[in-house]
Design an enzyme around this catalytic site. Structure first.
Site, PDB file in Angstrom:
ATOM      1  N   GLU A 136       0.822  -1.217   0.000  1.00  0.00           N
ATOM      2  CA  GLU A 136       0.000   0.000   0.000  1.00  0.00           C
ATOM      3  C   GLU A 136       0.860   1.274   0.000  1.00  0.00           C
ATOM      4  O   GLU A 136       0.515   2.273  -0.633  1.00  0.00           O
ATOM      5  CB  GLU A 136      -0.932  -0.013   1.223  1.00  0.00           C
TER       6      GLU A 136
ATOM      7  N   GLY B  86       1.514   7.395  -0.923  1.00  0.00           N
ATOM      8  CA  GLY B  86       1.759   7.603   0.509  1.00  0.00           C
ATOM      9  C   GLY B  86       0.629   7.045   1.354  1.00  0.00           C
ATOM     10  O   GLY B  86       0.366   5.837   1.347  1.00  0.00           O
TER      11      GLY B  86
ATOM     12  N   GLU C  65      13.045  11.232  -3.161  1.00  0.00           N
ATOM     13  CA  GLU C  65      13.823   9.991  -3.129  1.00  0.00           C
ATOM     14  C   GLU C  65      15.292  10.327  -2.880  1.00  0.00           C
ATOM     15  O   GLU C  65      15.715  11.475  -3.073  1.00  0.00           O
ATOM     16  CB  GLU C  65      13.707   9.277  -4.474  1.00  0.00           C
TER      17      GLU C  65
ATOM     18  N   ASP D   4       9.630   8.299 -10.957  1.00  0.00           N
ATOM     19  CA  ASP D   4       8.940   7.818  -9.753  1.00  0.00           C
ATOM     20  C   ASP D   4       7.435   7.678 -10.029  1.00  0.00           C
ATOM     21  O   ASP D   4       6.825   6.662  -9.683  1.00  0.00           O
ATOM     22  CB  ASP D   4       9.204   8.809  -8.601  1.00  0.00           C
TER      23      ASP D   4
ATOM     24  N   LYS E  30       4.862   4.278 -10.255  1.00  0.00           N
ATOM     25  CA  LYS E  30       3.577   4.182  -9.543  1.00  0.00           C
ATOM     26  C   LYS E  30       2.423   3.955 -10.523  1.00  0.00           C
ATOM     27  O   LYS E  30       1.504   3.184 -10.244  1.00  0.00           O
ATOM     28  CB  LYS E  30       3.348   5.448  -8.721  1.00  0.00           C
TER      29      LYS E  30
ATOM     30  N   GLY F 293       6.513  11.314   2.734  1.00  0.00           N
ATOM     31  CA  GLY F 293       6.927  11.691   4.093  1.00  0.00           C
ATOM     32  C   GLY F 293       6.803  10.510   5.028  1.00  0.00           C
ATOM     33  O   GLY F 293       6.069   9.556   4.757  1.00  0.00           O
TER      34      GLY F 293
HETATM   35  P1  NAP Z   1      16.128   6.236   2.824  1.00  0.00           P
HETATM   36  O1  NAP Z   1      15.850   7.329   3.758  1.00  0.00           O
HETATM   37  O2  NAP Z   1      17.207   6.384   1.822  1.00  0.00           O
HETATM   38  O3  NAP Z   1      16.360   4.908   3.677  1.00  0.00           O
HETATM   39  C1  NAP Z   1      16.870   3.720   3.144  1.00  0.00           C
HETATM   40  C2  NAP Z   1      17.296   2.803   4.275  1.00  0.00           C
HETATM   41  O4  NAP Z   1      17.683   1.560   3.733  1.00  0.00           O
HETATM   42  C3  NAP Z   1      18.490   3.316   5.097  1.00  0.00           C
HETATM   43  O5  NAP Z   1      18.255   3.104   6.452  1.00  0.00           O
HETATM   44  C4  NAP Z   1      19.662   2.475   4.612  1.00  0.00           C
HETATM   45  O6  NAP Z   1      20.584   2.177   5.626  1.00  0.00           O
HETATM   46  C5  NAP Z   1      18.968   1.193   4.238  1.00  0.00           C
HETATM   47  N1  NAP Z   1      19.691   0.514   3.168  1.00  0.00           N
HETATM   48  C6  NAP Z   1      19.813   0.913   1.890  1.00  0.00           C
HETATM   49  N2  NAP Z   1      20.564   0.015   1.208  1.00  0.00           N
HETATM   50  C7  NAP Z   1      20.910  -0.923   2.068  1.00  0.00           C
HETATM   51  C8  NAP Z   1      21.690  -2.115   1.979  1.00  0.00           C
HETATM   52  N3  NAP Z   1      22.248  -2.482   0.826  1.00  0.00           N
HETATM   53  N4  NAP Z   1      21.822  -2.885   3.073  1.00  0.00           N
HETATM   54  C9  NAP Z   1      21.265  -2.507   4.246  1.00  0.00           C
HETATM   55  N5  NAP Z   1      20.507  -1.410   4.404  1.00  0.00           N
HETATM   56  C10 NAP Z   1      20.347  -0.624   3.331  1.00  0.00           C
HETATM   57  O7  NAP Z   1      14.814   5.903   1.943  1.00  0.00           O
HETATM   58  P2  NAP Z   1      13.288   6.218   2.303  1.00  0.00           P
HETATM   59  O8  NAP Z   1      12.928   7.582   1.849  1.00  0.00           O
HETATM   60  O9  NAP Z   1      13.011   5.821   3.706  1.00  0.00           O
HETATM   61  O10 NAP Z   1      12.531   5.228   1.305  1.00  0.00           O
HETATM   62  C11 NAP Z   1      12.448   3.852   1.566  1.00  0.00           C
HETATM   63  C12 NAP Z   1      11.456   3.218   0.586  1.00  0.00           C
HETATM   64  O11 NAP Z   1      10.177   3.786   0.784  1.00  0.00           O
HETATM   65  C13 NAP Z   1      11.814   3.463  -0.871  1.00  0.00           C
HETATM   66  O12 NAP Z   1      11.402   2.333  -1.640  1.00  0.00           O
HETATM   67  C14 NAP Z   1      10.944   4.656  -1.245  1.00  0.00           C
HETATM   68  O13 NAP Z   1      10.657   4.726  -2.617  1.00  0.00           O
HETATM   69  C15 NAP Z   1       9.703   4.334  -0.443  1.00  0.00           C
HETATM   70  N6  NAP Z   1       8.845   5.476  -0.125  1.00  0.00           N
HETATM   71  C16 NAP Z   1       9.399   6.612   0.375  1.00  0.00           C
HETATM   72  C17 NAP Z   1       8.562   7.661   0.723  1.00  0.00           C
HETATM   73  C18 NAP Z   1       9.111   8.946   1.284  1.00  0.00           C
HETATM   74  O14 NAP Z   1       8.310   9.870   1.469  1.00  0.00           O
HETATM   75  N7  NAP Z   1      10.380   9.049   1.563  1.00  0.00           N
HETATM   76  C19 NAP Z   1       7.177   7.533   0.564  1.00  0.00           C
HETATM   77  C20 NAP Z   1       6.656   6.343   0.043  1.00  0.00           C
HETATM   78  C21 NAP Z   1       7.497   5.314  -0.288  1.00  0.00           C
HETATM   79  P3  NAP Z   1      21.518   3.301   6.318  1.00  0.00           P
HETATM   80  O15 NAP Z   1      20.550   4.209   7.028  1.00  0.00           O
HETATM   81  O16 NAP Z   1      22.406   2.584   7.257  1.00  0.00           O
HETATM   82  O17 NAP Z   1      22.211   4.014   5.194  1.00  0.00           O
HETATM   83  N1  HSE Z   2       9.514  10.670  -3.598  1.00  0.00           N
HETATM   84  C1  HSE Z   2       8.166  10.225  -3.562  1.00  0.00           C
HETATM   85  C2  HSE Z   2       7.256  11.413  -3.806  1.00  0.00           C
HETATM   86  C3  HSE Z   2       7.881   9.612  -2.219  1.00  0.00           C
HETATM   87  O1  HSE Z   2       7.737  12.538  -3.769  1.00  0.00           O
HETATM   88  O2  HSE Z   2       6.069  11.210  -4.044  1.00  0.00           O
HETATM   89  C4  HSE Z   2       6.548   8.938  -2.160  1.00  0.00           C
HETATM   90  O3  HSE Z   2       6.525   7.799  -2.939  1.00  0.00           O
END
Ligand code: NAP
Ligand code: HSE
Length: 435
Positions: free
Chosen positions: A132, A137, A193, A204, A208, A305
């Site tokens: 989901e 989000g 991202e 991105d 989706k 977020g």
């Molecule tokens: P992020 O802040 O870059 O966090 C990624 C995490 O994964 C970090 O803790 C990193 O570890 C860990 N990681 C990455 N590669 C790794 C590896 N090879 N081995 C072990 N750990 C590893 O990313 P995020 O924004 O949280 O996004 C995570 C996912 O959620 C993505 O698929 C993104 O598209 C999705 N998403 C994000 C949002 C958003 O608003 N940000 C919204 C919806 C969906 P370290 O901390 O130790 O570097």
């Molecule tokens: N980077 C993505 C956005 C995070 O801005 O919508 C949510 O998937």
């Protein structure tokens, strides 16, 4: 609180979203236990760097660098993948499923590229693979397409599904902020991202859209079949002229089915200012689904977020937890029983907005309209803007009736070669939305 055994959960990734999920699991422990019927216990989080400061620090014994620790722990029943990217996240998800663990992910890239295979693997093992958080989000649109709207024949999806670009476009339209400043603000708030190019260039949103279209049309649609284009060509003049014409500019994701096949595209679009999607501002997302039974349904909410994404991830976790407590099998996946062709972008028909920089003299318009007329592109409106008496130049803004993209592209090349056109400054598609 419930007396049932805790349900062990492991996180892969403790970044923006992972920390949001860890914090909610801790702070809402009792409420979640009441919803599930058993506590959700965070047993381990896989990270790259054990010493990194984190927004929600976990005790050191809960952090690991080794996936095996999670796979070998029989008490981990659900693995929550929040690392992002295809590698090694995909391999970890596959291994978790093979070891009999349910999986929740918010990874749109992984689900867009490998979703059908991973779902088939989960199905074969009678395990849940829930996603989901991957689209929209906090908005529960995956659940809606996978369950609530399943009886419909979906005609179209029109969506704003990238929070970062919607935030940037809103700041540009409302405060005249430049795109770089707005992007930095989006990054500070954890919307973008790790590599924001994917947000800004439209990839991105294309991931989706591939996921939404696959579910809506029961036909595996890969990102390669989605046309995508980002927001970098938009300038302050485009926002000003669009507003004067009665339109807003949004990065729009469109998927449609008609008798000739499917369309799947992401690009900036002028949309009528009065339409509900035009009012979606900041980091909000919205998805409008048109179907034969539902008519039009619009889902609106925070699209990025840590907290909104945690909301979606935890919804999936609670659902899986409830099934585990009663030993229920996961529901069948959406059937992929169609294989409609996806049209090449050159075959798609839309309306267009063109902005041309021209010398301000007699005969200019006649030459321009002849090029369009010869290619059977019918003009809906023409206005002359920003006449500059010093340089004796002006801007011509043209909107067209629906035309084939192939003809429009040809016209751009021909207009660019005319002696009466200094520059074809921009072309933006103008979308007619269901009403
Ligand atoms: P992020 O802040 O870059 O966090 C990624 C995490 O994964 C970090 O803790 C990193 O570890 C860990 N990681 C990455 N590669 C790794 C590896 N090879 N081995 C072990 N750990 C590893 O990313 P995020 O924004 O949280 O996004 C995570 C996912 O959620 C993505 O698929 C993104 O598209 C999705 N998403 C994000 C949002 C958003 O608003 N940000 C919204 C919806 C969906 P370290 O901390 O130790 O570097
Ligand atoms: N980077 C993505 C956005 C995070 O801005 O919508 C949510 O998937």
């Amino acid at each position: 609180m419930s007396d049932s055994q805790p349900i062990g959960v492991a996180l892969l990734g403790l970044g923006v979203v992972g920390s949001g999920v860890a914090e909610a699991l801790e702070r809402r422990r009792d409420a979640l236990a009441r919803s599930v019927g058993a506590p959700l216990e965070l047993r381990k989080a896989l990270v790259r760097d054990l010493g990194k400061p984190r927004p929600f620090p976990l005790p050191p014994h809960k952090l690991t660098l080794r996936m095996e620790e999670i796979l070998d722990d029989p008490d981990v029943r659900v693995v929550v993948e929040l690392m992002g990217g295809e590698t090694p996240a995909g391999e970890h998800v596959r291994r978790a499923l093979e070891r009999g663990k349910h999986v929740v992910t918010a990874n749109k890239e992984l689900m867009a590229k490998d979703g059908p295979d991973l779902l088939a693997l989960a199905d074969s093992k009678r395990l849940n693979l829930r996603f989901e958080g991957a689209v929209g989000g906090a908005i529960p649109v995956i659940g809606a397409l996978s369950r609530d709207l399943l009886a419909n024949r979906v005609r179209s999806i029109h969506a704003i599904i990238n929070g970062t670009t919607n935030f940037i476009l809103t700041r540009m339209a409302e405060d005249g902020m430049d795109a770089g400043q707005a992007l930095r603000l989006a990054q500070e708030r954890g919307y973008a991202e790790a590599d924001p190019a994917n947000d800004v260039e439209g990839l991105d949103a294309a991931y989706k859209l591939a996921i939404l279209a696959t579910l809506a049309f029961h036909s595996p649609i890969s990102t390669r079949q989605v046309y995508w284009e980002g927001i970098s060509r938009l300038s302050p003049q485009d926002f000003r002229y669009a507003r004067e014409l009665g339109y807003a500019i949004k990065l729009l994701a469109v998927a449609k089915r008609d008798q000739d096949g499917l369309e799947a595209r992401v690009h900036p679009a002028l949309i009528p200012e009065a339409h509900i999607l035009a009012k979606v501002g900041g980091v909000f997302n919205a998805v409008e689904v048109a179907g034969d039974l539902v008519g039009r349904a619009v889902f609106h909410g925070l699209g990025a977020g840590p907290a909104p994404t945690a909301s979606a991830v935890l919804g999936d976790l609670v659902d899986i937890g409830r099934m585990l407590l009663v030993n229920a099998e996961p529901p069948k996946a959406v059937p992929m029983d169609r294989s409609d062709a996806v049209k090449d972008m050159s075959q798609v028909s839309t309306r267009y907005y063109l902005r041309l920089h021209v010398p301000d003299r007699a005969g200019v318009l006649a030459k321009i309209t002849r090029v369009l007329g010869d290619l059977d592109i019918s003009i809906a409106s023409v206005i002359q803007k920003d006449t500059d008496p010093v340089t004796q130049t002006a801007e011509i803004v043209i909107t067209t009736h629906p035309s084939r993209e192939a003809a429009l592209r040809r016209s751009l090349a021909m207009l660019g070669g005319l002696d009466v056109v200094k520059e074809v400054s921009n072309m933006i598609r103008l979308e007619e939305l269901p009403s």
